[in-house]
Write an enzyme that holds these catalytic residues in place. Structure first.
Site, PDB file in Angstrom:
ATOM      1  N   GLY A  13       0.807  -1.211   0.000  1.00 34.63           N
ATOM      2  CA  GLY A  13       0.000   0.000   0.000  1.00 34.63           C
ATOM      3  C   GLY A  13       0.836   1.254   0.000  1.00 34.63           C
ATOM      4  N   GLY A  14       2.154   1.101  -0.067  1.00 39.68           N
ATOM      5  CA  GLY A  14       3.059   2.241  -0.093  1.00 39.68           C
ATOM      6  C   GLY A  14       3.477   2.603  -1.503  1.00 39.68           C
ATOM      7  N   VAL A  15       4.199   3.711  -1.621  1.00 42.30           N
ATOM      8  CA  VAL A  15       4.582   4.214  -2.938  1.00 42.30           C
ATOM      9  C   VAL A  15       5.602   3.310  -3.624  1.00 42.30           C
ATOM     10  CG1 VAL A  15       6.387   5.744  -2.029  1.00 42.30           C
ATOM     11  CG2 VAL A  15       5.282   6.290  -4.209  1.00 42.30           C
ATOM     12  N   ASP A  16       6.511   2.711  -2.869  1.00 43.39           N
ATOM     13  CA  ASP A  16       7.581   1.914  -3.479  1.00 43.39           C
ATOM     14  C   ASP A  16       7.053   0.651  -4.160  1.00 43.39           C
ATOM     15  OD1 ASP A  16       9.548   3.723  -2.661  1.00 43.39           O
ATOM     16  OD2 ASP A  16       9.746   2.757  -0.701  1.00 43.39           O
ATOM     17  N   SER A  17       6.240  -0.117  -3.454  1.00 42.20           N
ATOM     18  CA  SER A  17       5.703  -1.341  -4.059  1.00 42.20           C
ATOM     19  C   SER A  17       4.717  -1.014  -5.172  1.00 42.20           C
ATOM     20  CB  SER A  17       5.051  -2.228  -2.995  1.00 42.20           C
ATOM     21  OG  SER A  17       4.026  -1.548  -2.304  1.00 42.20           O
ATOM     22  N   MET A  36      -0.018  -9.195   1.783  1.00 40.27           N
ATOM     23  CA  MET A  36       0.047 -10.278   2.761  1.00 40.27           C
ATOM     24  C   MET A  36      -0.646  -9.859   4.049  1.00 40.27           C
ATOM     25  SD  MET A  36       3.980 -11.481   2.156  1.00 40.27           S
ATOM     26  CE  MET A  36       4.582  -9.794   2.179  1.00 40.27           C
ATOM     27  N   CYS A 106      11.142 -11.121   8.733  1.00 39.39           N
ATOM     28  CA  CYS A 106      10.014 -11.081   7.799  1.00 39.39           C
ATOM     29  C   CYS A 106      10.492 -11.280   6.366  1.00 39.39           C
ATOM     30  CB  CYS A 106       9.270  -9.759   7.942  1.00 39.39           C
ATOM     31  SG  CYS A 106       7.806  -9.626   6.890  1.00 39.39           S
ATOM     32  N   CYS A 204       5.614  -2.718  11.938  1.00 41.17           N
ATOM     33  CA  CYS A 204       4.230  -2.661  11.458  1.00 41.17           C
ATOM     34  C   CYS A 204       3.220  -3.266  12.421  1.00 41.17           C
ATOM     35  CB  CYS A 204       4.121  -3.332  10.093  1.00 41.17           C
ATOM     36  SG  CYS A 204       4.336  -5.134  10.122  1.00 41.17           S
TER      37      CYS A 204
END
Length: 364
Positions: A13-17, A36, A106, A204
């Site tokens: 949900g972030g800009v990078d992904s 996930m 993770c 997170c």
């Protein structure tokens, strides 16, 4: 598995992904976005850490991006394996007086092991993430290499040192040759709804950044107070429980002796936190275990490297030497502040990641 152009992109949900998914689609890949679902609280509601990859808003953001760029999108449940490999590890390490790095766990067990298995189940050859790192195949060595990203201020190779050759074959890092401001600008130009979304800073799954509260709620044993002692074993006072302390810590000790005191050691077996003066926080030798090497098959002889002992630390000149039990002895040219058991030490040769391991203990 037969090589193909299908790729599962881990979308937080972030800009990078989000930009990673777009770039791969533009390159002709058959892109499938996956978020996930990794952690839920005791009320079975998604944890809402603002900007975190576990929040319900993160799922909504990822879905909106997937719709915008025109890719398939799914939410997959990784809750049980995440609890076992990340949450339980995180809690257990603190109970042992160590300071874990859950992001490394993770990456090792969830993003590049379990997610890769799920990708193969849907006939996707690759998994991609928004990490800032570069993967290259070195013909001369006959190995995949992990290299620092172009944007050195955002480089994330420190948390990726556990990657195996098999995993690297199936991993794509689309952002490795981009700078962060270029990624944001691209997201803005594309009209992606997450273009100005801030980077996640906290772990997170820990709400309010309150590690102590989280560990108390998830530990299987009572957190007991214990003694503060100095480096000579003299009693100084009482602490609230070893989970509240880490090597190098000064604030929140509640002990005054006229000079600043720091945590220099944690003796979990005896429930003792050892305090010392500033110079006692430093050391130049450590032993690491659970080592993984990328640029070489294994460490067979003494090797000169650059090494760093935490994510935001500067690399320091060091020599690494193999020990008989698979552990590695690390000798820094200059003393390092707060060598912390449970954290990772990562070795570099220029831009290339040699490998790394978990810090077992400071030798001196």
């Amino acid at each position: 598995m037969k090589k193909n152009n299908r790729v599962v992109v881990g979308m937080s949900g972030g800009v990078d992904s989000s930009v990673s998914a777009y770039l791969l689609k533009e390159q002709g890949f058959d892109v499938i976005g996956v978020t996930m679902q990794i952690w839920q609280d005791k009320d079975e509601e998604a944890v809402r850490v603002e900007g975190g990859c576990c929040s319900l808003s993160a799922v909504n953001d990822a879905r909106r991006v997937a719709n915008k760029i025109g890719i398939k999108y799914y939410v997959m449940n990784f809750k049980d394996v995440f609890k076992e490999k990340v949450i339980d590890y995180f809690v257990d390490e603190y109970l042992k007086g160590r300071t874990p790095n859950p992001c490394i766990a993770c990456n090792k067990y969830i993003k590049f092991e379990e997610l890769l298995k799920r990708a193969w189940m849907i006939d996707a050859y690759y998994v991609a993430t928004g990490h800032y790192a570069i993967k290259e195949y070195d013909e001369e060595r006959g190995r995949y290499l992990l290299k620092k990203s172009v944007d050195t201020s955002k480089d994330q190779t420190y948390v990726l040192y556990n990657l195996t050759q098999t995993q690297l074959e199936h991993i794509l890092f689309p952002l490795g040759k981009y700078k962060k401001d270029e990624v944001r600008e691209l997201a803005k130009n594309l009209g992606l709804p997450v273009a100005s979304k801030p980077d996640s800073q906290e772990i997170c799954f820990v709400t309010d950044n309150d590690y102590g509260k989280f560990i108390r709620e998830n530990a299987k044993e009572e957190i007991k107070p214990g003694e503060f002692r100095d480096t000579r074993g003299r009693f100084l006072g009482y602490h609230k429980g070893i989970i509240h302390y880490t090597i190098g810590q000064r604030k929140g000790l509640g002990i005054s002796v006229g000079k600043p005191l720091y945590v220099v050691d944690i003796d979990a077996e005896n429930n003792v936190v050892v305090l010392g003066y500033g110079d006692e926080v430093f050391g130049d030798e450590l032993i690491s275990y659970n080592n993984n090497f990328i640029s070489i098959d294994k460490l067979e002889r003494e090797m000169r490297v650059k090494a760093k002992i935490r994510y935001n630390a500067k690399e320091q000149d060091a020599v690494i030497r193999p020990l008989e039990d698979g552990k590695v002895f690390v000798k820094f040219d200059n003393p390092q502040r707060a060598i912390t058991p449970g954290q990772s030490v990562v070795f570099y040769e220029g831009d290339i990641v040699v490998g790394g391991g978990t810090i077992e203990r400071k030798v001196r």
